[in-house]
Design a protein around this motif. Structure first.
Motif, short mmCIF file in Angstrom:
data_model
loop_
_atom_site.label_atom_id
_atom_site.label_comp_id
_atom_site.label_asym_id
_atom_site.label_seq_id
_atom_site.Cartn_x
_atom_site.Cartn_y
_atom_site.Cartn_z
N GLY A 285 53.02 -27.93 30.45
CA GLY A 285 52.81 -26.55 30.87
C GLY A 285 51.53 -26.46 31.26
O GLY A 285 51.06 -25.25 31.24
N THR A 286 50.86 -27.45 31.66
CA THR A 286 49.33 -27.39 31.90
C THR A 286 49.11 -27.23 33.62
O THR A 286 48.30 -26.43 33.69
N PHE A 287 50.24 -27.70 34.52
CA PHE A 287 49.83 -27.69 35.93
C PHE A 287 51.01 -26.66 36.47
O PHE A 287 52.40 -26.68 36.14
N ILE A 288 50.85 -26.04 37.73
CA ILE A 288 51.57 -25.45 38.52
C ILE A 288 51.30 -26.14 40.06
O ILE A 288 50.45 -26.57 40.29
N ILE A 289 52.67 -25.94 40.72
CA ILE A 289 52.65 -26.38 42.18
C ILE A 289 52.79 -25.28 43.26
O ILE A 289 54.20 -24.43 42.75
N ARG A 290 52.26 -25.36 44.27
CA ARG A 290 52.60 -24.15 45.32
C ARG A 290 53.12 -24.77 46.57
O ARG A 290 52.35 -25.71 47.13
N THR A 291 54.00 -24.35 47.26
CA THR A 291 54.25 -25.12 48.50
C THR A 291 53.81 -24.38 49.66
O THR A 291 53.91 -23.11 49.68
N ASP A 292 53.31 -25.06 50.53
CA ASP A 292 52.83 -24.19 51.70
C ASP A 292 53.04 -25.37 52.94
O ASP A 292 53.26 -26.47 52.88
N ALA A 293 53.47 -24.54 54.35
CA ALA A 293 53.69 -25.46 55.49
C ALA A 293 52.47 -25.79 56.12
O ALA A 293 51.43 -25.17 56.18
N GLU A 294 52.52 -27.28 56.67
CA GLU A 294 51.37 -27.69 57.55
C GLU A 294 51.99 -27.73 59.10
O GLU A 294 53.17 -27.27 59.42
N GLU A 295 51.13 -28.02 59.60
CA GLU A 295 51.54 -28.14 61.04
C GLU A 295 52.47 -29.20 61.23
O GLU A 295 53.57 -29.03 62.15
N ARG A 296 52.87 -30.35 60.43
CA ARG A 296 53.68 -31.10 60.28
C ARG A 296 54.09 -31.25 58.84
O ARG A 296 53.08 -32.10 58.18
N GLY A 297 55.11 -31.14 58.34
CA GLY A 297 55.48 -31.26 56.90
C GLY A 297 55.13 -30.16 56.12
O GLY A 297 54.68 -28.99 56.68
N TYR A 298 55.11 -30.35 54.72
CA TYR A 298 54.77 -29.27 53.90
C TYR A 298 53.76 -29.72 52.89
O TYR A 298 53.79 -31.05 52.55
N ARG A 299 52.92 -28.83 52.45
CA ARG A 299 51.78 -29.50 51.31
C ARG A 299 52.17 -28.40 50.10
O ARG A 299 52.44 -27.55 49.92
N GLY A 300 51.83 -29.52 49.02
CA GLY A 300 52.19 -29.01 47.69
C GLY A 300 50.71 -28.95 46.91
O GLY A 300 50.11 -29.99 46.63
N THR A 301 50.27 -27.67 46.61
CA THR A 301 48.91 -27.55 45.91
C THR A 301 49.05 -27.51 44.40
O THR A 301 49.92 -26.80 43.79
N ILE A 302 48.68 -28.41 43.81
CA ILE A 302 48.60 -28.68 42.31
C ILE A 302 47.27 -28.02 41.80
O ILE A 302 46.36 -28.32 42.13
N ARG A 303 47.42 -27.22 40.83
CA ARG A 303 46.32 -26.46 40.03
C ARG A 303 46.82 -26.32 38.61
O ARG A 303 47.82 -26.47 38.14
N VAL A 304 45.47 -26.26 37.82
CA VAL A 304 45.75 -25.95 36.48
C VAL A 304 46.26 -24.55 36.21
O VAL A 304 45.99 -23.40 36.96
N ASP A 305 47.24 -24.33 35.24
CA ASP A 305 47.88 -23.03 34.99
C ASP A 305 46.73 -22.08 34.57
O ASP A 305 45.80 -22.49 34.01
N PRO A 306 46.58 -20.95 35.39
CA PRO A 306 45.51 -20.02 35.00
C PRO A 306 45.33 -19.69 33.47
O PRO A 306 44.15 -19.26 32.87
N ASP A 307 46.43 -19.82 32.55
CA ASP A 307 46.41 -19.55 31.12
C ASP A 307 45.95 -20.58 30.33
O ASP A 307 45.83 -20.68 29.09
#
Length: 1291
Positions: free
Chosen positions: A722-744
């Motif tokens: 329950g500590t981290f979250i991941i967000r998906t974003d498109a790249e020029e080639r493939g996709y990127r997953g951004t891992i961040r600490v849960d704001p809470d």
């Protein structure tokens, strides 16, 4: 009545006679100038006779002074050169009443007495190259005068020779002689005599003008020659000669060089530095003789040899080099006939002409030629005067002749054609002859050369082709320059070889073909016109021409052949095919060719041009069917193509050259979902600081080409807690997953989770997945303060020079990542005084925490014994909060003492001397004190020792036995050395002991001092009489000594305090103090001098208050009984009878006599006080009493102003006049032997006054004055003069 009057006069005479006194020397100190000349007036002795009688002066012996016995005038016997000293000059002054003797002190005033005296000799030798401004020597003159007369100034009065005057200067104050100009041993003088003058500052004393004294000294300055000039050759120029072939070691010539430095005369060494021909000659190193070194051949080396001869000095010159010079020597080589004539080939001209020996020569001649033939032959005979004969030999010698046939020394030789008809190229192409050269004077000297003559051909033939006709072919439309055929003609003439030219005829053929005029090659001129369908055959004539214009021809027949000139043509402009990836493809490509189908020009072959994806397809070369070579994968294609593959298919005929055409074939590959997502890379490792939110990125790609198949979404499957979250974003080639600490959630390093293993899943739209593991490490943030650990004190020895650390601060930081540095806060010192200014600089703190010694300063325990270094620790990596320690750390450095200080004597103004009373063994005569700055008990202990004893008398110093020893004692931190005698001292010695005392500490360091202990003769003993008891005098001893020192400014040494003995008994004296008065220079005061100083009004009242009443030298002794005494008593008995008869007369004169006695008493009493004590008001006649209250200034007695003094009774006029005859006003002085004392008074007057006038209310000292009339022999007494009373009070 007359008898009575005579008796009275006789009695008066008896009483008056003892009152006569000796003369008085009023002044015993005089001054005389130190420059008083011989026989000049010095001073006059100031003496008076109390009776007004003539004085006679008797002077003692003196080396410098003499006196006039009648006038007392003193003059000089010698010139006086004793400025600043004292001359003791005894003098005795006498009159009819007696005599007095004193030693006069004559002070010699400073004057310019002495001349400057030069010390030593000033002859010097200096090198001629001494730089200008160099100090050559220093003169020193000593003038024994002090002050301005002793100041010396120097000058140069004369220089011989005179032209050297400007070469030298002298500093007028220091006497330093400096070189002011350049010297030269060869061009200037080799020595100079300097007359140096020393003049003092001048002085004035006896004369009215300033007297300057001067002195001169001569300095001989010798100039030393130095090797500064190179050697010189003499007898130049040098020209010699030698016959060639002269034997080796034969003498040829001699050169001679000298050293111009005649004062040096260095040895010269010779050498040959250069020669136009090396190795022919050598030179003797020592005497310059040039001799033959190797065989000489004039014809080789030439007529003249030039040598460069060098002369070198054997020693180094002033520049550190061997001086040298060179000279040219020309040696002429004399010729001998020793060479045969030789043949040469020469080339060039002028200075560039060169020749070399040869035995073979060549020449050319055209057949049938008549004339000369050049063969480049030169004949030389190297001998200077030679004659040579030439002739021809050989088979062909008759065809030619040689010219010239006779030469001298050197000549060019040619051949002349004598029979031209024999020069036939067709018969022979070459002839050979020999040329023989013979020395006319020496026939055995001859040479032979071979000459080869080449006969040249002439042009007499025409060109000719091998064939008369040539059949040729050429393809239609051949390119311009296409070679058709190369045809050449032959010509036997040699001059036409490769020189035949060609041309095509007729000119009309030239629009189709052309020929190379040099090679005979035929080329196509215009390929367009060569069309087989228009004309298939061409005819032409090929012509050849030689250099002489002779020609030859041949016929040409040229046939035009057919070529492949039509390309294949595709049936369609392009082909397009659609196919799903993975499925096969097949398509037929068709093309046609317009060429004749029966020829190879119309047959077609298919192919695929190489391209990126051409290998994925094949085509049948004959049928043109195109197929895929395997399944097509869209993901293997460039995504930019979007599945479109373009191929170029070719159709090529088999003609020569083959012709081809190209058509485009487009294959569209359609996508299917055949790929799963893929992470790149497959695993991740991230670090995140506690408190940060961003962790990192992960990347994944689906190789499918279309969005419906390659879109990806990320999710965290596990490990997050329950500590981290991941967000998906498109790249020029493939996709990127951004891992961040849960704001809470906030990461905390101190939490148990310092590492996370995340499982990340990537999924496409058809649920094809991929998994990647992500490791997340939580990093600690540097937010803790560093701290210093406690430190134990360190020890450092003073004066240490260690380079390493003396101590080190140690810090700690809870943060794992830190960089600690140390900063100095302060340095405090515990010092023994406030004078230590540098102790704060003794130590340096390095950033590493190490404390080191500062090499620029020295640690000194005696200044400070403890240093406290205060520092902080800082963390350079601190990210949050303060980066320094909350508190400072302290390092206490204890300075350890070492024995680095020698004992130091404490200066003292004390004067040390020995007298008879202190000259016995074991008596303390002096003392020294010393301290040692070292504090260690062992290092600071001091032991005194007498290491040397010398005695100095009249500037003569001699060694003595160890007459003294030192006893060491301690008073707190000061050590005292008591100097005492080891045996009785010889007090007959006059001078001072020089006692060397050494103080040594416990560590062996020591220092010395020299004590001056003066010997004081017993004659300088002074006895002081006091009215107080011995106990009171002892109790007041310090006050008495202090007053004596204040009065005399001398050191007072009390050697005894004792009661007055009966033999020395004086009235009112109870205690005797025996003392010496000594000045720092060892001079002691006599009792007379002490008496004079103590009688000063500024000091005597204080001493009188302490009971001082007597100052003297000898002991007061009562007169011993003698036989004469009884005789005198008989005489006195007779007088008593006479006195009984005259008693009545005395009663009549008592009052007058009494009044005179009272006046005398008043005068003597007044001498004891100053004028400041006088009271104003009317006086009582005949006394020193006043009519106002409180009157007697001597006895401080109250006087009744109404006291009856019998003044109202009748008296004669004589009684009322002033008793000025009893007045006297003498300075305090010592009365000589056999004189009467004028003081000490009491008893007799008291008795008399009781008898005649009853007892008054007070006691006066007049009776004592009368009681002292009895003469005391050989005893000096003290007299006082009171300046408070200038005359007796008027009656």
């Amino acid at each position: 009545m007359g008898a009575i009057t005579g008796s009275i006069l006789l009695l008066c005479l008896i009483f008056i006679t003892p009152a006569n006194t000796v003369p008085v020397i009023n002044q015993d100190t005089y001054e005389v100038c130190g420059d008083t000349p011989l026989g000049a007036y010095a001073f006059t002795v100031q003496a008076t006779s109390t009776e007004g009688q003539p004085l006679t002066y008797t002077f003692g012996a003196s080396d410098y002074l003499k006196g006039d016995s009648r006038t007392g005038v003193v003059t000089t016997k010698l010139e006086i050169y004793l400025a600043g000293t004292t001359i003791l000059f005894p003098v005795t002054v006498s009159d009819a009443s007696g005599e007095i003797t004193k030693t006069l002190r004559v002070l010699v005033r400073r004057a310019n007495n002495y001349k400057p005296i030069f010390q030593g000799s000033y002859d010097v030798e200096i090198a001629e190259n001494t730089p200008v401004g160099t100090s050559l020597f220093k003169v020193l003159a000593i003038d024994e005068d002090s002050g301005i007369p002793g100041v010396i100034r120097y000058s140069i009065d004369e220089v011989i020779p005179n032209d050297g005057f400007g070469l030298f200067t002298i500093a007028d104050i220091t006497g330093i002689v400096t070189l002011a100009g350049n010297l030269s041993f060869t061009s200037l003088s080799t020595f100079y005599r300097l007359k140096i003058n020393a003049t003092d500052g001048g002085g004035q004393c006896h004369f009215n003008y300033i007297n300057y004294n001067s002195n001169v000294v001569y300095s001989f300055v010798s100039v030393k020659d130095v090797p500064d000039i190179n050697p010189q050759f003499i007898g130049v120029p040098y020209i010699g000669s030698v016959m060639e072939n002269t034997p080796v070691d034969s003498t040829v010539f001699k050169v001679n060089a000298i050293d111009p430095d005649i004062g040096v005369s260095d040895v010269i060494h010779y050498s040959i530095e250069d020669s136009t021909v090396e190795g022919l000659f050598r030179i003797s190193r020592t005497d310059g003789v040039i001799s033959v070194m190797s065989a000489i051949d004039r014809e080789v080396v030439g007529d003249t040899i030039s040598l460069t001869v060098k002369a070198t000095e054997s020693k180094l010159n002033i520049h550190g080099l061997h001086g040298s010079t060179t000279a040219n020597v020309s040696i002429n080589i004399l010729d001998a006939n020793d060479n045969r004539p030789e043949f040469y080939k020469c080339g060039g001209s002028g200075d560039e002409r060169s020749c070399e020996k040869a035995t073979s020569f060549t020449g050319e001649v055209t057949e049938h030629w008549l004339g000369s033939i050049s063969i480049n032959m030169t004949v030389k005979d190297p001998d200077r005067f030679s004659r040579t004969n030439l002739k021809l030999e050989g088979a062909d010698k008759d065809v030619f002749t040689v010219a010239p046939d006779h030469i001298t020394s050197e000549s060019i030789v040619q051949l002349l054609v004598k029979q031209p008809q024999l020069l036939d190229f067709e018969v022979t192409q070459q002839m050979v002859v020999q040329v023989v050269a013979t020395d006319e004077d020496q026939s055995s000297f001859h040479s032979t050369a071979t000459v080869t003559i080449t006969i040249k051909d002439s042009n007499d033939n025409s060109p000719k082709f091998p064939k008369d006709t040539y059949k040729l072919t050429v393809a239609e439309h051949s390119a311009v320059g296409t070679l058709v055929k190369t045809i050449t003609a032959e010509d036997p003439d040699t001059m036409d070889k490769d020189k035949i030219t060609y041309r095509l005829l007729p000119n009309s053929i030239l629009q189709y073909f052309y020929v190379d005029r040099l090679t005979g090659s035929i080329y196509v001129q215009n390929g367009t016109l060569l069309d087989r369908e228009v004309r298939s055959l061409y005819s032409a004539t090929l012509q050849a021409m030689d250099t002489d214009g002779k020609t030859g021809t041949t016929q040409l027949e040229i046939t035009v052949t057919d070529i492949n000139d039509n390309r294949p043509v595709f049936n369609r402009d392009s082909y397009m095919v659609f196919v799903k990836e993975g499925e096969p493809i097949e398509v037929k490509i068709e093309a046609t060719d317009a060429d004749d189908p029966d020829t190879m020009n119309s047959q077609i072959v298919y192919g695929i041009e190489p391209s990126t994806y051409s290998d994925n397809f094949t085509i049948n070369p004959n049928t043109g069917v195109l197929k895929s070579s395997g399944p097509l994968d869209l993901e293997a294609l460039n995504p930019d193509l979007k599945g479109r593959i373009e191929l170029n298919v070719t159709a090529t005929d088999k003609g020569s050259p083959p012709l081809s055409a190209v058509v485009a074939v487009i294959v569209n590959v359609e996508d299917i979902n055949d790929n799963s997502p893929q992470f790149e890379p497959p695993a991740y490792n991230f670090s995140v600081k506690e408190g940060d939110a961003f962790v990192g990125f992960v990347y994944a790609e689906d190789l499918d080409q279309t969005a419906e198949f390659n879109r990806i979404s990320f999710s965290i499957m596990s490990g997050s807690f329950g500590t981290f979250i991941i967000r998906t974003d498109a790249e020029e080639r493939g996709y990127r997953g951004t891992i961040r600490v849960d704001p809470d959630v906030e990461l905390d390093y101190e939490n148990t989770h310092k590492q996370f293993m995340l499982k990340i899943e990537a999924t496409d739209l058809e649920q094809k997945t991929a998994v990647a593991m992500v490791e997340v490490n939580v990093l600690d943030v540097n937010d803790e303060r560093p701290e210093l650990k406690p430190m134990a004190p360190v020890q450092v020895k003073e004066n240490t020079t260690i380079s390493g650390a003396v101590g080190k601060f140690t810090g700690q930081d809870k943060d794992g990542n830190h960089s600690l540095v140390y900063k100095l806060e302060s340095i405090k010192c515990r010092c023994k005084s406030n004078s230590s200014q540098h102790c704060s600089n003794w130590f340096i703190l390095d950033p590493t925490g190490e404390v080191r010694l500062n090499p620029e300063y020295t640690v000194d325990y005696e200044e400070c014994d403890q240093v406290e270094v205060e520092a902080r620790v800082l963390d350079e990596y601190t990210e949050k909060g303060d980066n320094h320690s909350l508190t400072t750390g302290k390092m206490v450095i204890h300075i350890e003492d070492i024995n680095d200080n020698s004992p130091q004597f404490i200066p003292s103004d004390s004067v040390f001397f020995v007298v008879s009373e202190t000259a016995s063994k074991g008596t303390s005569v002096a003392g020294v004190t010393a301290t040692d700055r070292d504090t260690a008990e062992k290092n600071r202990q001091i032991d005194f020792k007498v290491t040397s004893v010398k005695f100095k008398d009249n500037n003569h110093t001699s060694d003595t036995r160890m007459l003294f020893e030192a006893i060491t004692t301690q008073q707190k931190d000061v050590y005292v050395g008591i100097i005492q005698t080891t045996e009785g001292l010889d007090m007959s010695l006059k001078g001072k002991y020089l006692v060397t005392v050494t103080a040594t500490d416990g560590g062996g360091l020591f220092s010395t001092t020299v004590l001056e202990i003066f010997t004081i003769d017993k004659t300088y003993q002074v006895k002081l009489g006091f009215t107080r008891s011995m106990e009171e005098v002892e109790q007041n001893r310090n006050s008495i000594v202090s007053s004596l020192i204040a009065a005399t400014k001398a050191t007072v040494e009390v050697v005894a305090i004792q009661p007055d003995t009966p033999e020395e008994s004086r009235a009112s004296i109870s205690t005797i103090m025996v003392a010496y008065f000594v000045y720092p220079n060892g001079t002691a005061l006599t009792s007379n001098e002490v008496e004079k100083m103590l009688s000063s009004p500024d000091h005597y009242p204080v001493l009188a208050g302490l009971g001082l009443i007597y100052i003297g030298k000898a002991t007061v002794v009562e007169p011993k009984s003698e036989p004469v005494k009884y005789i005198l008593l008989g005489i006195v008995g007779g007088f008593i009878i006479l006195l009984a008869v005259l008693v009545t007369s005395l009663l009549c004169t008592r009052r007058n006599y009494q009044r005179k006695l009272k006046a005398a008493k008043a005068m003597n009493s007044a001498s004891m006080v100053t004028s400041n004590n006088q009271k104003s008001g009317p006086v009582v006649p005949g006394t020193n009493k006043y009519t106002m209250e409180g009157a007697n200034p001597v006895l401080n007695l109250n006087i009744d102003t109404n006291l009856v003094l019998d003044l109202d009774e009748g008296s004669s006029d004589v009684d009322k006049v002033s008793l000025n005859s009893l007045d006297y006003n003498d300075d305090m002085t010592i009365i000589g032997r056999d004189t009467k004392q004028n003081i000490m008074f009491q008893e007799e007057e008291e008795e008399e006054e009781e008898e005649y006038s009853g007892s008054p209310e007070y006691i006066e000292p007049l009776g004592e004055a009368l009681a002292q009339r009895t003469p005391k022999k050989d005893k000096p007494y003290l007299g006082f003069n009171n300046p408070g009373f200038n005359s007796t009070t008027d009656l």
